[in-house]
Design a protein around this motif. Structure first.
Motif, mmCIF file in Angstrom:
data_model
loop_
_atom_site.group_PDB
_atom_site.id
_atom_site.type_symbol
_atom_site.label_atom_id
_atom_site.label_comp_id
_atom_site.label_asym_id
_atom_site.label_seq_id
_atom_site.Cartn_x
_atom_site.Cartn_y
_atom_site.Cartn_z
ATOM 1 N N LEU A 168 0.828 -1.212 0.000
ATOM 2 C CA LEU A 168 0.000 0.000 0.000
ATOM 3 C C LEU A 168 0.860 1.259 0.000
ATOM 4 C CD1 LEU A 168 -2.968 -0.902 2.392
ATOM 5 C CD2 LEU A 168 -3.038 -0.559 -0.095
ATOM 6 N N GLU A 171 2.070 1.860 -3.532
ATOM 7 C CA GLU A 171 1.032 2.417 -4.403
ATOM 8 C C GLU A 171 0.739 3.875 -4.046
ATOM 9 O OE1 GLU A 171 -2.349 -0.168 -4.305
ATOM 10 O OE2 GLU A 171 -1.172 -1.932 -4.879
ATOM 11 N N ARG A 172 0.666 4.185 -2.745
ATOM 12 C CA ARG A 172 0.381 5.560 -2.329
ATOM 13 C C ARG A 172 1.502 6.507 -2.754
ATOM 14 N NH1 ARG A 172 2.416 8.143 1.733
ATOM 15 N NH2 ARG A 172 3.101 6.255 2.826
ATOM 16 N N TRP A 175 1.883 7.071 -6.563
ATOM 17 C CA TRP A 175 0.956 8.052 -7.133
ATOM 18 C C TRP A 175 1.323 9.471 -6.696
ATOM 19 C CZ3 TRP A 175 -2.068 9.041 -10.922
ATOM 20 C CH2 TRP A 175 -2.894 10.175 -10.863
ATOM 21 N N ALA A 182 -1.987 2.826 -9.471
ATOM 22 C CA ALA A 182 -1.779 1.654 -8.618
ATOM 23 C C ALA A 182 -1.666 0.368 -9.428
ATOM 24 C CB ALA A 182 -2.917 1.544 -7.605
ATOM 25 N N ASP A 183 -2.404 0.275 -10.555
ATOM 26 C CA ASP A 183 -2.371 -0.975 -11.312
ATOM 27 C C ASP A 183 -1.025 -1.220 -11.998
ATOM 28 O OD1 ASP A 183 -2.505 0.860 -13.382
ATOM 29 O OD2 ASP A 183 -4.419 0.167 -14.172
ATOM 30 N N LEU A 185 1.697 -0.851 -10.271
ATOM 31 C CA LEU A 185 2.583 -1.173 -9.156
ATOM 32 C C LEU A 185 2.155 -2.394 -8.353
ATOM 33 C CD1 LEU A 185 3.025 2.481 -7.826
ATOM 34 C CD2 LEU A 185 4.664 1.188 -9.204
ATOM 35 N N GLU A 186 0.873 -2.772 -8.456
ATOM 36 C CA GLU A 186 0.339 -3.777 -7.537
ATOM 37 C C GLU A 186 0.951 -5.161 -7.715
ATOM 38 O OE1 GLU A 186 -3.832 -3.745 -8.144
ATOM 39 O OE2 GLU A 186 -3.741 -4.447 -10.231
#
Length: 285
Positions: A168, A171-172, A175, A182-183, A185-186
């Protein structure tokens, strides 16, 4: 290539006199280190919380996560009011036991004075150009940043907040600092884990750097969202190396970048020498 200069840089930012720090024992485990200034402060002003013997400084607290967090938060606020803490962010980091279980959370500004180990995510942004060369996206921190303004950084780097997973945080921060959805990096997996440790003005900086590599298309342009990055520049690897040698990077970002250049084989047959210099900092992912 500047192998000797890079090795000299690594030696300069990773070696220090550990004898000037005292181990900090919390709940029976050595979880921090304090310098002489903070050793005296804690004994003089927080006698109910800290005691010393010939080997270590020990926290007298017992209890659960909530109790530790509440009592240490109150202490940190006293230190802030006394003018001993700067950079208060109203953002907590988690302090973990040696087995990886969380013990308490505390304002991030208090981590360095106690020498507690924090966690961060760092993202290398890589591009392969049509001619086959590899280039790297480098960020320049905002001139308004309280810590290391205008220093060069990775594509993204940021602390992991209390209660936040590594994924998380990636992703945070991805961005906020680079505008990466996020997609993208997930599904990334960490490629390295580095323990950065060195004296700083506040005390001892000790942080796990969870490192990721992201390969971007030549048409992808990072875009900062939170004002903490002044610009991103796409550089060839020799230019990146020069920034390291010129000490333009934040130190943690430089360690992450050198680690990445090793993975890319940038130094050719000399790469094992850099790998060896990083060996003590690298830990299993």
């Amino acid at each position: 290539m500047q192998v000797e200069a890079v090795l000299d840089y690594l030696s300069g930012v990773t070696r220090y006199d550990r004898s000037v720090f005292t181990d900090l024992v919390i709940d029976g485990e050595v979880l921090g280190s304090v310098n002489g200034v903070w050793f005296e402060r804690l004994l003089a002003s927080e006698a109910a919380l800290f005691v010393a013997d010939e080997h270590a400084l020990s926290c007298t607290l017992t209890g659960d996560y909530a109790h530790f967090s509440r009592e240490l938060d109150a202490a940190a606020r006293r230190w802030q009011q006394a003018g001993w803490l700067n950079g208060w962010r109203d953002e907590n980091f988690t302090a973990f036991r040696l087995d990886g279980s969380p013990l308490f959370e505390l304002e991030r500004a208090a981590f360095r004075p106690l020498g507690l180990t924090s966690r961060a995510v760092h993202l290398n942004g890589l591009v392969r150009t049509p001619d086959g060369a590899v280039r790297m996206w480098i960020g320049r921190r905002s001139p308004d940043k309280a810590v290391d303004p205008n220093r060069m950084d990775n594509l993204m780097g940021g602390g992991i907040a209390a209660g936040e997973s590594i994924a998380l945080a990636l992703e945070r921060e991805g961005w906020e600092e680079a505008g990466i959805p996020a997609d993208r990096l997930e599904l990334l997996r960490p490629v390295s884990r580095i323990l950065a440790e060195r004296p700083v003005q506040r005390g001892l900086h000790r942080e796990w750097l969870h490192v990721f590599d992201l390969w971007l298309n030549p048409t992808d342009i990072p875009c900062n969202q939170d004002g903490e990055v002044a610009e991103h520049v796409l550089l060839d690897l020799a230019e990146v190396e020069q920034l390291i040698v010129d000490e333009r990077f934040m130190i943690d970002a430089a360690l992450v970048t050198i680690d990445c250049l090793c993975r890319l084989g940038y130094w050719g047959t000399e790469t094992p020498r850099i790998d060896a210099a990083l060996a003590e900092l690298r830990h299993p992912v």
